[in-house]
Design a protein around this motif. Structure first.
Motif, PDB file in Angstrom:
ATOM      1  N   THR A 137      -0.395   8.356   0.230  1.00 58.25           N
ATOM      2  CA  THR A 137      -1.281   9.130  -0.655  1.00 58.25           C
ATOM      3  C   THR A 137      -0.468  10.004  -1.612  1.00 58.25           C
ATOM      4  O   THR A 137      -0.912  10.281  -2.717  1.00 58.25           O
ATOM      5  CB  THR A 137      -2.215  10.065   0.140  1.00 58.25           C
ATOM      6  OG1 THR A 137      -1.433  10.775   1.089  1.00 58.25           O
ATOM      7  CG2 THR A 137      -3.289   9.292   0.847  1.00 58.25           C
TER       8      THR A 137
ATOM      9  N   ILE B 140      -3.307  -0.960  -8.627  1.00 63.57           N
ATOM     10  CA  ILE B 140      -4.674  -0.439  -8.552  1.00 63.57           C
ATOM     11  C   ILE B 140      -4.602   0.983  -8.023  1.00 63.57           C
ATOM     12  O   ILE B 140      -4.207   1.210  -6.878  1.00 63.57           O
ATOM     13  CB  ILE B 140      -5.523  -1.262  -7.567  1.00 63.57           C
ATOM     14  CG1 ILE B 140      -5.419  -2.749  -7.893  1.00 63.57           C
ATOM     15  CG2 ILE B 140      -6.962  -0.798  -7.597  1.00 63.57           C
ATOM     16  CD1 ILE B 140      -6.069  -3.624  -6.840  1.00 63.57           C
ATOM     17  N   LYS B 141      -5.005   1.932  -8.852  1.00 63.47           N
ATOM     18  CA  LYS B 141      -4.993   3.322  -8.393  1.00 63.47           C
ATOM     19  C   LYS B 141      -6.348   3.667  -7.799  1.00 63.47           C
ATOM     20  O   LYS B 141      -7.339   3.781  -8.516  1.00 63.47           O
ATOM     21  CB  LYS B 141      -4.661   4.269  -9.563  1.00 63.47           C
ATOM     22  CG  LYS B 141      -3.277   3.996 -10.152  1.00 63.47           C
ATOM     23  CD  LYS B 141      -2.559   5.273 -10.566  1.00 63.47           C
ATOM     24  CE  LYS B 141      -1.135   4.906 -10.954  1.00 63.47           C
ATOM     25  NZ  LYS B 141      -0.268   6.045 -11.173  1.00 63.47           N
ATOM     26  N   GLY B 142      -6.402   3.805  -6.497  1.00 62.92           N
ATOM     27  CA  GLY B 142      -7.640   4.143  -5.818  1.00 62.92           C
ATOM     28  C   GLY B 142      -7.859   5.640  -5.819  1.00 62.92           C
ATOM     29  O   GLY B 142      -7.080   6.398  -6.409  1.00 62.92           O
ATOM     30  N   ALA B 143      -8.926   6.075  -5.149  1.00 63.29           N
ATOM     31  CA  ALA B 143      -9.234   7.494  -5.097  1.00 63.29           C
ATOM     32  C   ALA B 143      -8.099   8.256  -4.411  1.00 63.29           C
ATOM     33  O   ALA B 143      -7.722   9.344  -4.823  1.00 63.29           O
ATOM     34  CB  ALA B 143     -10.541   7.711  -4.356  1.00 63.29           C
ATOM     35  N   TYR B 144      -7.559   7.684  -3.359  1.00 65.57           N
ATOM     36  CA  TYR B 144      -6.493   8.351  -2.612  1.00 65.57           C
ATOM     37  C   TYR B 144      -5.152   7.633  -2.741  1.00 65.57           C
ATOM     38  O   TYR B 144      -4.125   8.241  -2.834  1.00 65.57           O
ATOM     39  CB  TYR B 144      -6.850   8.424  -1.128  1.00 65.57           C
ATOM     40  CG  TYR B 144      -8.124   9.176  -0.844  1.00 65.57           C
ATOM     41  CD1 TYR B 144      -8.165  10.567  -0.964  1.00 65.57           C
ATOM     42  CD2 TYR B 144      -9.280   8.503  -0.476  1.00 65.57           C
ATOM     43  CE1 TYR B 144      -9.329  11.265  -0.705  1.00 65.57           C
ATOM     44  CE2 TYR B 144     -10.455   9.193  -0.216  1.00 65.57           C
ATOM     45  CZ  TYR B 144     -10.481  10.586  -0.328  1.00 65.57           C
ATOM     46  OH  TYR B 144     -11.620  11.260  -0.066  1.00 65.57           O
ATOM     47  N   ARG B 145      -5.202   6.316  -2.677  1.00 68.94           N
ATOM     48  CA  ARG B 145      -3.973   5.548  -2.595  1.00 68.94           C
ATOM     49  C   ARG B 145      -3.827   4.603  -3.775  1.00 68.94           C
ATOM     50  O   ARG B 145      -4.803   4.193  -4.379  1.00 68.94           O
ATOM     51  CB  ARG B 145      -3.988   4.654  -1.355  1.00 68.94           C
ATOM     52  CG  ARG B 145      -3.973   5.396  -0.071  1.00 68.94           C
ATOM     53  CD  ARG B 145      -3.951   4.404   1.079  1.00 68.94           C
ATOM     54  NE  ARG B 145      -4.217   5.109   2.318  1.00 68.94           N
ATOM     55  CZ  ARG B 145      -3.322   5.899   2.912  1.00 68.94           C
ATOM     56  NH1 ARG B 145      -2.126   6.043   2.396  1.00 68.94           N
ATOM     57  NH2 ARG B 145      -3.622   6.533   4.023  1.00 68.94           N
TER      58      ARG B 145
ATOM     59  N   ILE C 243       0.865  -1.184   0.000  1.00 68.07           N
ATOM     60  CA  ILE C 243       0.000   0.000   0.000  1.00 68.07           C
ATOM     61  C   ILE C 243       0.899   1.231   0.000  1.00 68.07           C
ATOM     62  O   ILE C 243       1.817   1.336   0.807  1.00 68.07           O
ATOM     63  CB  ILE C 243      -0.930   0.020   1.237  1.00 68.07           C
ATOM     64  CG1 ILE C 243      -1.779  -1.262   1.263  1.00 68.07           C
ATOM     65  CG2 ILE C 243      -1.808   1.264   1.237  1.00 68.07           C
ATOM     66  CD1 ILE C 243      -2.640  -1.401   2.511  1.00 68.07           C
TER      67      ILE C 243
ATOM     68  N   VAL D 161      -2.642   0.768  -4.535  1.00 66.50           N
ATOM     69  CA  VAL D 161      -2.374  -0.523  -3.910  1.00 66.50           C
ATOM     70  C   VAL D 161      -1.765  -1.419  -4.983  1.00 66.50           C
ATOM     71  O   VAL D 161      -2.238  -1.443  -6.116  1.00 66.50           O
ATOM     72  CB  VAL D 161      -3.669  -1.157  -3.356  1.00 66.50           C
ATOM     73  CG1 VAL D 161      -3.396  -2.564  -2.838  1.00 66.50           C
ATOM     74  CG2 VAL D 161      -4.259  -0.285  -2.261  1.00 66.50           C
TER      75      VAL D 161
END
Lengths: 358, 358, 358, 358
Positions: free
Chosen positions: C6, C30-35, C3, C37
């Motif tokens: 940010t 995997i590009k999340g909204a904030y982070r 992980i 992973v």
């Protein structure tokens, strides 16, 4: 993030993906050697992880993100270098370079007592006066503070505390134990304290938050740091970010006799500074319950980077109505404050020399 | 001391008294308002309290005395004022005014590695070189140290460690994990380390005690202080009082994620100093498991009065074979040592000014 | 799984990916909204997570998988329905439907004592005889078991234990405290016990594992379940899967006096049954340290699904040389065993009726 | 009892004696081989032990007596044989031979939901209906229960709960989270619940105590048993002894991941039954946080002697608004209740056979 069982079927994986999409997020499926992991793209706060955790084939479902964004250093625009955000009380700055010392008796016992101690702790170098009026006590048979009597008696005691502070130039802090006391206490105190035992009292947190005054918010002795920071959002969510955190010891573990009342979790100081931008103080009196450990634990707290200390001091500890074992004399307080200042000075000098980022 | 049930009969009290006298002590019976308490006059160590605890009418039976008389400050002739007793290693004094710094890699990985790090930690200000050869590891699938191979490989690694120490004027310490390794390790190391996981291994303690070399003895993460001190008597009972105690964290408590690997019980430092005359060090590396907390926890430990620190340092933490997360660079080590010395200096100056006895 | 922070840069993400690929795995970003992973596709055991955890921009690096695959139910071909795998000792099956009872004195004290108790516990319904010869004790001044004398005395005591078992048709179990005792004890005992204090002694685990005899392996009082199961792999890795796990209490938490010596972690029973296929027993004697709680805790353990109990029983607890407070009489043992059988019978009947899978 | 330092002077001993006499008690001085112990004859509750603990020469000062006399079995006239005292709710008896089952959803979500579940849990064998209206939650961003809206909404939800109970012959219990809710909730609920997080809220305890209705009072996850029982005196001191205690797990200890949300302290059941005459129940839902452990933990609790269980059940756990992971279906609830009854029956039969007093 959702982690599947090793023997999860394709159908089970598909169901999870479909449900995630139903919440408006995108699912990213990673098939590992043994397990499938499903990442979430979008706002994780919309996802009911409890629900996903009980779906067939799911081993674990959890947020990747921290649950305390409002007070988080990472989500703020502050730098990693422990850039300071301060809480202002009168002319004082809590969280700035100089440590702040809160001192005073465990409980306000009389007008004479609080005035005498106020004068003494001021002389010893303290900045803020403390004194309990509504005392949380383990035994119903013990002295509960002057606030336990009538409304008039509570108000009188609050008035003594404030007057003693005003006379010697010390802002005052006192604990508010329940919702029904908030309005009254807020009239008199410069900082509202929420004690460790009330850490989880969300109604009290919200109500205190709404008062708009600085809050001294202590960690419960059974609370992990994540839980502590999450609960502080009940105050922050009311728009009040003048929160002063305070480590005061966690429950002891292990067989045999306990040499201290609680375990001072000293690493909580730098951990909390890295996680949030709020100032964190230490209360060595409650953490140890032993006056003969106050000096060393105070020095340790300041050396660890704490923004200040909350120390119980009494003109005559042996005559105190509560917690005699953990109150020190004004002379001892002066030694503590002098040593802490000296340590802080040494530390600031070293930090200024530091180039790395250990 | 024996405490009786509220409804204990006279016959039951008489039996306890008779049995106590049978052990050559005198019983002193105090009839309280509710309970009878029976005090013991004579040598309590002769009394099998377990036996008394199960006699009819007995509520509680326990020693009033501490179970660690051999190493106790109270039973020695030392003053209460934390009079120093030091452990000597070469010309070094552990337990004296100046803090002692032990540093080096978690594990010895190669001859080149240990020589390079020895030079670097010496330059950073360390006094003693550490390096694991027999590594205790949580997983059978992880690197177990060079000692896990043949006897020759173990000996070669020990030789590198000693040679690196000699070259740079650093005594060396390494862990001995089991009885079969004691003779070998004692040939090479200046200090024998007993790791936290072996704290309860009484056979190992006795055998190491008999070697007559200084012992660095770590507290187990599940052990209370009383238990820790009691077990150190297994070493002392062999006539060896050159014991250096070391706090390295206790098991974390509380729900939710843990921000540190263990909880550094910082109050153990002054508590142990008051209970015993042995020096107590702190290992911030294992206590936190986080390199970014080493600086602050080291400062806190010295400020709390620790006699020194044991810190894991590596030329290149990201390439270390074990515990990369808790090893710092030599430059960072220098910053830590400088800050600790500066804090200690400030503290000594303040202590010299101190007249009270907080 | 890795992980990222940010504010991790693309360059930092790329470095992680490149390094993962260097270990022969594939990285899934995997590009999340904030982070961001990063999932790992391939054999996670090849990845040094400690190394990744200290790379720039990385917030957390951890295995998704469990660290105890050798003994894992999930990685075996067993069904989720708690399908049984049994450990055989003589004609006995540990882990089958019927609970197995191990009983006997804390310590073997004399030939006469162990024969007398063997007869009594057999009559009370026990299946296996226990008796300590090498006793781990908190105080160096206490009785350490007959094994503490000469080799001949240890052997004589072991011989009494075995002979007493043989005479009354009871396999025997006794603790082996250190590596130097393994060969000797393995000659006499049917089951080798590794006590709680030695749970982390990897050399002892490996050596006992190599003997090929069933091992009774107790959980340390400071160990989490994950750690306990990971360490049991030291035995399993030697090819020995005849491991009988045993819960015996964890360190107490909380202020004030402790009413039991340890906290019996009763939920460890079903948790361990779901995680592994190994049988799990309970030792209520050490868990509580109180004879008056043995009955209720034994019933609770069997009701929770434990495969059996290990109980300390003595002809005359008040005369026992060790742990008088936690040993019960043979008559009391019979009551315990009868009640446990009756509860198990009721439970089996209910389980047979059950259709769901709570 | 006062224990003196080994080097306490005669003058210091005399001062303690004089002060004790000043409080109207008699001091009995026992001079041991090393220490002097001073016993107190008279009412210990008059003595400020904190004060004595800080007198010169004093090592330890503590009450010999328990701090919860109002609810103590020993101070009542009840026999040691766990003679029953029951709390009556309608026609139900809590604390009698038959276990009592409280079941229902974590939170009341709608009228339809609570009526449906009431019908189902009644059919499954439950006696009392639960349903949260004022929910304590860790995150300010989570659903806080229908009581979080207006006063009207709270009242409507309370009315649904009561009506659902009345329709199916089930008394109802719901949590009261703060002082301002007591009057309202007391109008609707048959039992007032004080949740774990509010265990220390002495104002709430006193106010609920004054209502004169049965109280279900949960142990805090950071509280020792002594502390828990001491705080329950805040209720008892109001003249209300209809207190139903409830064990719901304590904070987990140890490194690594936690397999259950809390640790169910199963030994608290018999310990509390020996210390007090109050009934003690168990809440396996909160203790474990895992629906797949409810069956085994419920069986264990009843086998340990608990007076009943509080279990979260929902028609469709995967759709529950809160705590989906710990709620079971009505069918599963029936299996749990059937198994518990069967175990209790077996246990009662065995207890009736029992002659000893293990």
């Amino acid at each position: 993030m959702i982690i599947m069982d090793t023997d999860a079927t394709q159908q089970q994986i598909d169901r999870v993906v479909t449900e995630i999409e139903g919440y408006g997020l995108r699912a990213s499926v990673i098939k590992g050697a043994y397990r499938t992991v499903i990442g979430l793209v979008g706002d994780e706060e919309k996802i009911p992880f409890d629900h996903f955790a009980v779906l067939p084939g799911v081993k674990e479902a959890r947020m990747v993100d921290i649950p305390y964004k409002l007070i988080s250093r990472e989500y703020s625009k502050l730098s990693r270098e422990l850039e300071k955000m301060v809480v202002k009380v009168g002319g004082l700055e809590i969280g700035a370079e100089e440590p702040v010392f809160i001192a005073g008796p465990c409980a306000v016992e009389s007008k004479e007592q609080i005035f005498k101690i106020a004068e003494q702790v001021k002389k010893a170098g303290a900045h803020i006066l403390r004194g309990g009026i509504f005392k949380p006590r383990s035994s119903v048979h013990s002295f509960q503070g002057l606030g336990a009597g009538s409304q008039e008696e509570a108000e009188e005691a609050l008035d003594w505390l404030r007057a003693a502070g005003r006379k010697f130039g010390l802002p005052v802090v006192t604990e508010v134990r329940g919702e029904t006391q908030v309005d009254l206490v807020a009239e008199y105190a410069d900082i509202l304290q929420i004690g460790a035992r009330n850490m989880y009292d969300q109604d009290l947190l919200a109500q205190v938050g709404r008062k708009g005054k600085p809050v001294l918010y202590k960690r419960h002795f059974g609370a992990g740091i994540e839980e502590y920071l999450s609960f502080s959002e009940y105050i922050a969510a009311e728009g009040n970010k003048d929160i002063i955190l305070c480590e005061r010891g966690i429950v002891p573990v292990g067989k045999g006799r306990s040499y201290t009342r609680y375990i001072l979790d000293i690493a909580a100081v730098p951990v909390i500074q890295k996680e949030t931008y709020l100032p964190i103080m230490v209360d060595p009196s409650h953490a140890t319950g032993r006056r003969d450990l106050i000096f060393s634990m105070s020095c340790a707290a300041i050396a660890a980077g704490a923004s200040g200390l909350m120390i119980e001091a009494h003109s005559n500890p042996a005559e105190a109505l509560v917690d005699a074992q953990q109150q020190i004399t004004p002379d001892e307080l002066k030694e503590v404050i002098d040593a802490c200042r000296s340590i802080n000075k040494a530390l600031v000098a070293e930090r200024n020399k530091k180039v790395g980022s250990v």
